[in-house]
Design a protein around this motif. Structure first.
Motif: not given
Length: 88
Positions: A2-24
Motif C-alpha cells: 500500500t501507499d502509506l503517506k504520513i502527514v504531520t501537523f505543525d500547530a505553530k506554523a502560523g506563528l512561525k510564518a508571522d515571525v518570518v514576516e516581521k523579521a523580513r
C-alpha cells in the motif's frame, strides 16, 4: 503493498510564518537605513529565550522603547484576560 503517506501537523506554523514576516520587514527597514538601533527578545522552539541588542548612542531612547514594548505586551495580556473572563 500500500501507499502509506504520513502527514504531520505543525500547530505553530502560523506563528512561525508571522515571525518570518516581521523579521523580513525589519530587515528591509534596516537595509533601507531606517533603523539605527535594535533590541530583541525571541522564544525558540525548545522554550528558551534569545535576547540581544545592537550598540547605541541613545540609551535613554532605547530604554523608553523597551518600556513601551512592555506596556504593549501587558495591555495585550489584559485584553486577552478580559475576553477569556467574559467567555467563562
Amino acid at each position: 503493498m500500500t501507499d502509506l503517506k504520513i502527514v504531520t501537523f505543525d500547530a505553530k506554523a502560523g506563528l512561525k510564518a508571522d515571525v518570518v514576516e516581521k523579521a523580513r520587514s525589519l530587515l528591509a527597514m534596516a537595509e533601507a537605513g531606517k533603523l539605527v538601533d535594535l533590541c530583541y527578545s525571541a522564544a525558540s522552539t525548545d522554550g528558551s529565550m534569545i535576547t540581544g541588542f545592537t550598540a547605541t548612542d541613545d540609551a535613554p531612547r532605547r530604554l523608553a522603547g523597551v518600556y513601551h514594548l512592555l506596556f504593549r505586551l501587558n495591555s495585550s495580556m489584559d485584553r486577552d484576560a478580559e475576553v477569556y473572563a467574559a467567555d467563562h
